[in-house]
Design a protein around this motif. Structure first.
Motif, PDB file in Angstrom:
ATOM      1  N   GLY A   1       9.607   3.698 -45.474  1.00 47.29           N
ATOM      2  CA  GLY A   1       9.218   4.498 -46.627  1.00 47.29           C
ATOM      3  C   GLY A   1       7.730   4.563 -46.873  1.00 47.29           C
ATOM      4  O   GLY A   1       7.288   5.201 -47.828  1.00 47.29           O
ATOM      5  N   MET A   2       6.917   3.934 -46.048  1.00 43.90           N
ATOM      6  CA  MET A   2       5.474   3.988 -46.219  1.00 43.90           C
ATOM      7  C   MET A   2       4.981   5.393 -45.896  1.00 43.90           C
ATOM      8  O   MET A   2       5.464   6.031 -44.967  1.00 43.90           O
ATOM      9  CB  MET A   2       4.791   2.979 -45.294  1.00 43.90           C
ATOM     10  N   SER A   3       4.013   5.886 -46.656  1.00 47.67           N
ATOM     11  CA  SER A   3       3.483   7.216 -46.371  1.00 47.67           C
ATOM     12  C   SER A   3       1.968   7.150 -46.263  1.00 47.67           C
ATOM     13  O   SER A   3       1.321   6.329 -46.909  1.00 47.67           O
ATOM     14  CB  SER A   3       3.910   8.215 -47.445  1.00 47.67           C
ATOM     15  N   ASP A   4       1.434   8.032 -45.433  1.00 47.13           N
ATOM     16  CA  ASP A   4       0.004   8.107 -45.223  1.00 47.13           C
ATOM     17  C   ASP A   4      -0.314   9.478 -44.654  1.00 47.13           C
ATOM     18  O   ASP A   4       0.592  10.247 -44.326  1.00 47.13           O
ATOM     19  CB  ASP A   4      -0.465   7.000 -44.273  1.00 47.13           C
ATOM     20  N   GLU A   5      -1.591   9.772 -44.501  1.00 49.08           N
ATOM     21  CA  GLU A   5      -2.010  11.062 -43.973  1.00 49.08           C
ATOM     22  C   GLU A   5      -2.253  10.968 -42.471  1.00 49.08           C
ATOM     23  O   GLU A   5      -2.919  10.040 -42.003  1.00 49.08           O
ATOM     24  CB  GLU A   5      -3.277  11.533 -44.670  1.00 49.08           C
ATOM     25  N   TYR A   6      -1.698  11.930 -41.729  1.00 52.71           N
ATOM     26  CA  TYR A   6      -1.845  11.976 -40.279  1.00 52.71           C
ATOM     27  C   TYR A   6      -2.050  13.427 -39.860  1.00 52.71           C
ATOM     28  O   TYR A   6      -1.678  14.341 -40.586  1.00 52.71           O
ATOM     29  CB  TYR A   6      -0.587  11.429 -39.583  1.00 52.71           C
ATOM     30  N   THR A   7      -2.588  13.606 -38.668  1.00 57.25           N
ATOM     31  CA  THR A   7      -2.718  14.959 -38.146  1.00 57.25           C
ATOM     32  C   THR A   7      -1.350  15.432 -37.652  1.00 57.25           C
ATOM     33  O   THR A   7      -0.499  14.630 -37.274  1.00 57.25           O
ATOM     34  CB  THR A   7      -3.727  15.021 -36.981  1.00 57.25           C
ATOM     35  N   SER A   8      -1.173  16.725 -37.641  1.00 55.52           N
ATOM     36  CA  SER A   8       0.130  17.260 -37.231  1.00 55.52           C
ATOM     37  C   SER A   8       0.400  16.980 -35.749  1.00 55.52           C
ATOM     38  O   SER A   8       1.549  16.805 -35.351  1.00 55.52           O
ATOM     39  CB  SER A   8       0.209  18.753 -37.529  1.00 55.52           C
ATOM     40  N   GLU A   9      -0.651  16.899 -34.932  1.00 56.03           N
ATOM     41  CA  GLU A   9      -0.471  16.590 -33.515  1.00 56.03           C
ATOM     42  C   GLU A   9       0.100  15.185 -33.333  1.00 56.03           C
ATOM     43  O   GLU A   9       1.010  14.967 -32.530  1.00 56.03           O
ATOM     44  CB  GLU A   9      -1.798  16.706 -32.739  1.00 56.03           C
ATOM     45  N   TYR A  10      -0.442  14.232 -34.086  1.00 59.66           N
ATOM     46  CA  TYR A  10       0.041  12.853 -33.996  1.00 59.66           C
ATOM     47  C   TYR A  10       1.486  12.753 -34.486  1.00 59.66           C
ATOM     48  O   TYR A  10       2.312  12.071 -33.880  1.00 59.66           O
ATOM     49  CB  TYR A  10      -0.866  11.918 -34.801  1.00 59.66           C
ATOM     50  N   ILE A  11       1.782  13.432 -35.558  1.00 58.34           N
ATOM     51  CA  ILE A  11       3.144  13.418 -36.094  1.00 58.34           C
ATOM     52  C   ILE A  11       4.116  13.979 -35.063  1.00 58.34           C
ATOM     53  O   ILE A  11       5.200  13.422 -34.849  1.00 58.34           O
ATOM     54  CB  ILE A  11       3.208  14.210 -37.421  1.00 58.34           C
ATOM     55  N   ASP A  12       3.738  15.059 -34.394  1.00 59.74           N
ATOM     56  CA  ASP A  12       4.604  15.647 -33.363  1.00 59.74           C
ATOM     57  C   ASP A  12       4.817  14.690 -32.192  1.00 59.74           C
ATOM     58  O   ASP A  12       5.919  14.588 -31.657  1.00 59.74           O
ATOM     59  CB  ASP A  12       4.011  16.964 -32.850  1.00 59.74           C
ATOM     60  N   GLN A  13       3.767  13.967 -31.780  1.00 59.26           N
ATOM     61  CA  GLN A  13       3.882  13.001 -30.678  1.00 59.26           C
ATOM     62  C   GLN A  13       4.887  11.902 -31.027  1.00 59.26           C
ATOM     63  O   GLN A  13       5.740  11.544 -30.202  1.00 59.26           O
ATOM     64  CB  GLN A  13       2.527  12.345 -30.393  1.00 59.26           C
ATOM     65  N   VAL A  14       4.786  11.380 -32.228  1.00 59.23           N
ATOM     66  CA  VAL A  14       5.688  10.295 -32.646  1.00 59.23           C
ATOM     67  C   VAL A  14       7.119  10.811 -32.726  1.00 59.23           C
ATOM     68  O   VAL A  14       8.061  10.149 -32.285  1.00 59.23           O
ATOM     69  CB  VAL A  14       5.228   9.690 -33.993  1.00 59.23           C
ATOM     70  N   ARG A  15       7.294  12.004 -33.268  1.00 59.58           N
ATOM     71  CA  ARG A  15       8.651  12.556 -33.388  1.00 59.58           C
ATOM     72  C   ARG A  15       9.273  12.812 -32.014  1.00 59.58           C
ATOM     73  O   ARG A  15      10.484  12.635 -31.851  1.00 59.58           O
ATOM     74  CB  ARG A  15       8.618  13.842 -34.201  1.00 59.58           C
ATOM     75  N   LYS A  16       8.486  13.201 -31.039  1.00 59.15           N
ATOM     76  CA  LYS A  16       9.025  13.410 -29.686  1.00 59.15           C
ATOM     77  C   LYS A  16       9.517  12.098 -29.082  1.00 59.15           C
ATOM     78  O   LYS A  16      10.527  12.060 -28.391  1.00 59.15           O
ATOM     79  CB  LYS A  16       7.962  14.032 -28.779  1.00 59.15           C
ATOM     80  N   LYS A  17       8.792  11.015 -29.338  1.00 58.16           N
ATOM     81  CA  LYS A  17       9.164   9.711 -28.769  1.00 58.16           C
ATOM     82  C   LYS A  17      10.383   9.101 -29.442  1.00 58.16           C
ATOM     83  O   LYS A  17      11.128   8.361 -28.816  1.00 58.16           O
ATOM     84  CB  LYS A  17       7.998   8.723 -28.898  1.00 58.16           C
ATOM     85  N   TYR A  18      10.589   9.397 -30.733  1.00 53.76           N
ATOM     86  CA  TYR A  18      11.612   8.691 -31.500  1.00 53.76           C
ATOM     87  C   TYR A  18      12.650   9.638 -32.095  1.00 53.76           C
ATOM     88  O   TYR A  18      12.933   9.609 -33.293  1.00 53.76           O
ATOM     89  CB  TYR A  18      10.958   7.828 -32.589  1.00 53.76           C
ATOM     90  N   SER A  19      13.223  10.469 -31.254  1.00 54.48           N
ATOM     91  CA  SER A  19      14.378  11.308 -31.586  1.00 54.48           C
ATOM     92  C   SER A  19      14.153  12.201 -32.809  1.00 54.48           C
ATOM     93  O   SER A  19      15.047  12.366 -33.634  1.00 54.48           O
ATOM     94  CB  SER A  19      15.617  10.452 -31.826  1.00 54.48           C
ATOM     95  N   GLY A  20      12.972  12.719 -32.959  1.00 48.58           N
ATOM     96  CA  GLY A  20      12.688  13.617 -34.065  1.00 48.58           C
ATOM     97  C   GLY A  20      12.434  12.923 -35.390  1.00 48.58           C
ATOM     98  O   GLY A  20      12.285  13.575 -36.412  1.00 48.58           O
ATOM     99  N   LYS A  21      12.377  11.612 -35.382  1.00 49.93           N
ATOM    100  CA  LYS A  21      12.148  10.856 -36.614  1.00 49.93           C
ATOM    101  C   LYS A  21      10.687  10.428 -36.680  1.00 49.93           C
ATOM    102  O   LYS A  21      10.111  10.015 -35.683  1.00 49.93           O
ATOM    103  CB  LYS A  21      13.057   9.641 -36.677  1.00 49.93           C
ATOM    104  N   TRP A  22      10.108  10.521 -37.866  1.00 51.54           N
ATOM    105  CA  TRP A  22       8.747  10.051 -38.059  1.00 51.54           C
ATOM    106  C   TRP A  22       8.808   8.604 -38.513  1.00 51.54           C
ATOM    107  O   TRP A  22       9.439   8.279 -39.511  1.00 51.54           O
ATOM    108  CB  TRP A  22       8.012  10.881 -39.106  1.00 51.54           C
ATOM    109  N   ILE A  23       8.175   7.695 -37.761  1.00 51.12           N
ATOM    110  CA  ILE A  23       8.095   6.290 -38.148  1.00 51.12           C
ATOM    111  C   ILE A  23       6.637   5.845 -38.056  1.00 51.12           C
ATOM    112  O   ILE A  23       5.878   6.310 -37.211  1.00 51.12           O
ATOM    113  CB  ILE A  23       9.018   5.381 -37.308  1.00 51.12           C
ATOM    114  N   CYS A  24       6.268   4.945 -38.956  1.00 53.51           N
ATOM    115  CA  CYS A  24       4.878   4.477 -39.033  1.00 53.51           C
ATOM    116  C   CYS A  24       4.553   3.531 -37.874  1.00 53.51           C
ATOM    117  O   CYS A  24       5.440   3.136 -37.117  1.00 53.51           O
ATOM    118  CB  CYS A  24       4.639   3.782 -40.374  1.00 53.51           C
ATOM    119  N   GLY A  25       3.309   3.146 -37.781  1.00 63.03           N
ATOM    120  CA  GLY A  25       2.857   2.282 -36.692  1.00 63.03           C
ATOM    121  C   GLY A  25       3.511   0.912 -36.693  1.00 63.03           C
ATOM    122  O   GLY A  25       3.817   0.347 -35.642  1.00 63.03           O
TER     123      GLY A  25
END
Length: 165
Positions: free
Chosen positions: A43-67
């Motif tokens: 549930g942690m939220s922060d600001e990220y670039t859309s490119e980084y968000i897309d990279q993480v979602r590709k690696k983790y089944s479309g889910k956004w997870i923090c570092g």
């Protein structure tokens, strides 16, 4: 005199920047817009670039997870033989359990975690037998056997005493 040199130098640099503004903008890459992303595990939220968000979602089944959760999922995947999907599900269930129970009742959650840890550590270990003398098998030698405790009789006598003041 030193302050005059400093002021003049500052003004010369700013003048040069003002004149070269077009050339500076041409050399810099465009600034990416940032967006707010919320971790689907913790549930942690922060600001990220859309490119980084897309990279993480590709690696983790479309889910956004923090570092932090990414590191936890990687570690869990190493434990279970590299199965990323299974590690993600395990971590997400642990986070949801913590968010529901651990935040509301931290002491109980810690006790539950200790119980689970002990269960894992003693999985294959048999419990030791009690070393109480009552548990030992001894031949009976006769004598008087005690059938109950004498503590209730003593407390009854103490309660019956009248305190004289």
């Amino acid at each position: 005199m030193n302050s005059d040199i400093l002021k003049r130098t500052m003004s010369e640099i700013s003048y040069e920047w003002m004149n070269d503004e077009e050339s500076i903008d041409a050399n810099l890459p465009p600034i990416s817009e940032v967006e707010n992303a919320k971790c689907e595990c913790c549930g942690m939220s922060d600001e990220y670039t859309s490119e980084y968000i897309d990279q993480v979602r590709k690696k983790y089944s479309g889910k956004w997870i923090c570092g932090l959760c990414v590191d936890a999922v990687k570690e869990e995947a190493q434990k279970n033989g590299g199965k990323n999907e299974e590690a993600l599900c395990t971590h997400m269930s642990a986070c949801s359990k913590f968010n529901k129970f651990g935040r509301a009742y931290p002491v109980l959650y810690q006790a539950e975690a200790m119980r689970e840890m002990l269960k894992k550590n003693t999985k294959g270990i048999m419990r030791a037998n009690s070393i109480s003398p009552r548990d030992r098998i001894m031949p009976k030698r006769g004598g008087i056997a005690r059938t109950n405790s004498c503590i209730p009789a003593i407390t009854k006598e103490m309660n019956d005493l009248n305190i004289v003041t």
